[in-house]
Design a protein around this motif. Structure first.
Motif, PDB file in Angstrom:
ATOM      1  N   VAL A 117       0.265   8.790   0.601  1.00  0.00           N
ATOM      2  CA  VAL A 117       0.715   8.230   1.874  1.00  0.00           C
ATOM      3  C   VAL A 117       0.491   9.229   3.003  1.00  0.00           C
ATOM      4  O   VAL A 117       0.098   8.854   4.111  1.00  0.00           O
ATOM      5  N   TRP A 174       3.065  11.065  -2.437  1.00  0.00           N
ATOM      6  CA  TRP A 174       2.473   9.944  -3.137  1.00  0.00           C
ATOM      7  C   TRP A 174       3.380   8.720  -3.073  1.00  0.00           C
ATOM      8  O   TRP A 174       4.597   8.849  -2.906  1.00  0.00           O
ATOM      9  N   PRO A 175       2.802   7.512  -3.204  1.00  0.00           N
ATOM     10  CA  PRO A 175       3.644   6.308  -3.335  1.00  0.00           C
ATOM     11  C   PRO A 175       4.440   6.355  -4.626  1.00  0.00           C
ATOM     12  O   PRO A 175       4.196   7.185  -5.507  1.00  0.00           O
ATOM     13  N   LEU A 176       5.386   5.437  -4.742  1.00  0.00           N
ATOM     14  CA  LEU A 176       6.221   5.376  -5.939  1.00  0.00           C
ATOM     15  C   LEU A 176       5.379   5.116  -7.187  1.00  0.00           C
ATOM     16  O   LEU A 176       5.631   5.678  -8.248  1.00  0.00           O
ATOM     17  N   ILE A 199      -4.186   6.291   3.604  1.00  0.00           N
ATOM     18  CA  ILE A 199      -4.030   4.847   3.503  1.00  0.00           C
ATOM     19  C   ILE A 199      -4.706   4.141   4.679  1.00  0.00           C
ATOM     20  O   ILE A 199      -5.250   3.045   4.543  1.00  0.00           O
ATOM     21  N   GLU A 219       0.817  -1.217   0.000  1.00  0.00           N
ATOM     22  CA  GLU A 219       0.000   0.000   0.000  1.00  0.00           C
ATOM     23  C   GLU A 219       0.846   1.259   0.000  1.00  0.00           C
ATOM     24  O   GLU A 219       0.390   2.318  -0.454  1.00  0.00           O
ATOM     25  N   PHE A 220       2.072   1.176   0.511  1.00  0.00           N
ATOM     26  CA  PHE A 220       2.967   2.330   0.528  1.00  0.00           C
ATOM     27  C   PHE A 220       3.787   2.432  -0.755  1.00  0.00           C
ATOM     28  O   PHE A 220       4.453   3.435  -0.977  1.00  0.00           O
ATOM     29  N   ILE A 221       3.769   1.377  -1.571  1.00  0.00           N
ATOM     30  CA  ILE A 221       4.541   1.367  -2.803  1.00  0.00           C
ATOM     31  C   ILE A 221       3.659   1.647  -4.011  1.00  0.00           C
ATOM     32  O   ILE A 221       4.040   2.406  -4.907  1.00  0.00           O
ATOM     33  N   ALA A 222       2.478   1.036  -4.052  1.00  0.00           N
ATOM     34  CA  ALA A 222       1.561   1.203  -5.178  1.00  0.00           C
ATOM     35  C   ALA A 222       0.165   1.469  -4.635  1.00  0.00           C
ATOM     36  O   ALA A 222      -0.448   0.579  -4.039  1.00  0.00           O
ATOM     37  N   ASN A 223      -0.301   2.693  -4.829  1.00  0.00           N
ATOM     38  CA  ASN A 223      -1.613   3.065  -4.303  1.00  0.00           C
ATOM     39  C   ASN A 223      -2.117   4.299  -5.036  1.00  0.00           C
ATOM     40  O   ASN A 223      -1.321   5.135  -5.489  1.00  0.00           O
ATOM     41  N   ARG A 283       1.495   5.327  -8.564  1.00  0.00           N
ATOM     42  CA  ARG A 283       0.240   5.987  -8.198  1.00  0.00           C
ATOM     43  C   ARG A 283      -0.995   5.187  -8.628  1.00  0.00           C
ATOM     44  O   ARG A 283      -2.019   5.757  -8.981  1.00  0.00           O
ATOM     45  N   TYR A 297      -3.768  10.781   6.818  1.00  0.00           N
ATOM     46  CA  TYR A 297      -3.154   9.536   6.354  1.00  0.00           C
ATOM     47  C   TYR A 297      -4.210   8.722   5.609  1.00  0.00           C
ATOM     48  O   TYR A 297      -4.857   7.835   6.186  1.00  0.00           O
TER      49      TYR A 297
END
Length: 346
Positions: A46, A94-96, A58, A38-42, A98, A56
């Protein structure tokens, strides 16, 4: 806690197998990263700092009105209107990637599936969802499913094999005949029938696969208990009045755990393959769930989009190769012939 001399030798033997040792670390790093998918692809930021407050998304759902929007519904952070509102009085991290595993990109160029680009590094599937995001989430589900299935199958299989091997006699004979019949059942056909009756989900699949997969370790554990129950220290413990459960757990089980641990990485890889195969056939996780098998199925159905099938193949091949290499290293580390031979040679 200090390791015993035997365990220290086993660890050194494991490290000597460079392929298996580095495969273990690579697999652990990939798995730990997937736990934070969830912190990498979302498709949600974040972190949001807005008008002096922190948010937050997420972990918590926020309505548009929190950011001076018009509706009380959950904010759509991919909407340029919401992004402009937040950026006026704050900022977002944003995460890495989106895109979440179920995010449909309506702004993609062309009709899905689309090839890899700077926006979608591994392209999109036939519904416009980011393939890389689905790979990350699908990797996590596959490994978690495999770990849980391996753990449950190991517990049940070790318990059944221990009871058979320790007590033997008529109990062992009847149990062996039952296991032979159980292993002879057409598992795939039964899963097809059950999938038409029971709504498939992560836990129903886990239950069904555990129901048919627990027999894999019974034979190995049973053989170890049949051998160890006649050892002198087991007979001495029985003569001293120690109950059977204590003898099985404390004195006999450690002998069987070496073989059990040796087989576990291979059972894990088999569990991942089983889930992938069921998803490929459409009998696995519910539609829309991120799955490597579903990605392979899309690759078969969309031959004009080779990146789908190739991505699923390489991810699965790397995952299973790492697990096999780890299994080989663990097997060598627990093999007393190799452990003591290498140390005596050194």
């Amino acid at each position: 806690m200090a390791l015993s001399e035997l365990n220290r030798r086993r660890l050194e033997t494991l490290k000597r197998n460079r392929r298996g040792y580095w495969s273990l670390w690579i697999f652990l790093v990939l798995f730990i990263l997937s736990l934070f998918a969830e912190f990498i692809a979302n498709d949600k930021p974040v972190f949001i700092q807005y008008d002096g407050n922190t948010y937050y998304p997420i972990f918590k759902v926020y309505a548009e009105t929190e950011f001076d929007g018009e509706f009380a519904a959950e904010a759509d952070y991919t909407d340029p209107y919401i992004q402009d509102l937040i950026n006026e009085k704050g900022s977002m991290i944003w995460p890495l990637i989106r895109f979440a595993h179920d995010t449909i990109d309506f702004d993609v160029e062309g009709s899905p599936p689309t090839p890899p680009s700077s926006r979608h590094w591994l392209g999109t599937d036939d519904q416009g969802r980011d393939v890389l995001a689905r790979v990350i989430y699908g990797f996590r589900i596959s490994v978690l499913f495999g770990l849980l299935l391996t753990l449950l199958s190991t517990v049940i299989g070790v318990a059944a094999g221990a009871v058979q091997g320790y007590f033997g006699g008529m109990l062992d004979l009847i149990a062996q005949r039952f296991i032979e019949i159980w292993q002879g059942l057409p598992v795939l056909y039964l899963l097809i029938i059950m999938a038409s009756v029971i709504k498939p989900s992560f836990f129903t699949l886990l239950f069904l696969m555990t129901l048919f997969g627990w027999t894999s370790l019974v034979g190995v554990v049973r053989a170890e208990f049949l051998r160890a129950r006649n050892f002198e220290y087991v007979r001495a413990a029985r003569a001293l009045g120690v109950n059977d459960v204590t003898i099985m757990v404390r004195h006999t089980l450690p002998n069987a755990m070496v073989a059990t641990v040796t087989f576990m990485p291979f059972i894990l890889s088999g569990s991942v393959t089983t889930l992938t195969g069921l998803d490929f056939l459409g009998l696995g996780l519910p539609p829309g769930s991120p799955s490597l098998g579903e990605l392979l199925k899309q690759g078969r159905d969309n031959l004009h989009a080779p990146w789908l099938g190739l991505t699923g193949f390489f991810v699965l091949a790397v995952m299973l190769s790492l697990l096999v290499f780890v299994g080989e290293a663990v097997r060598d580390a627990l093999d007393p012939r190799k452990t003591f031979h290498q140390h005596s040679a050194a």
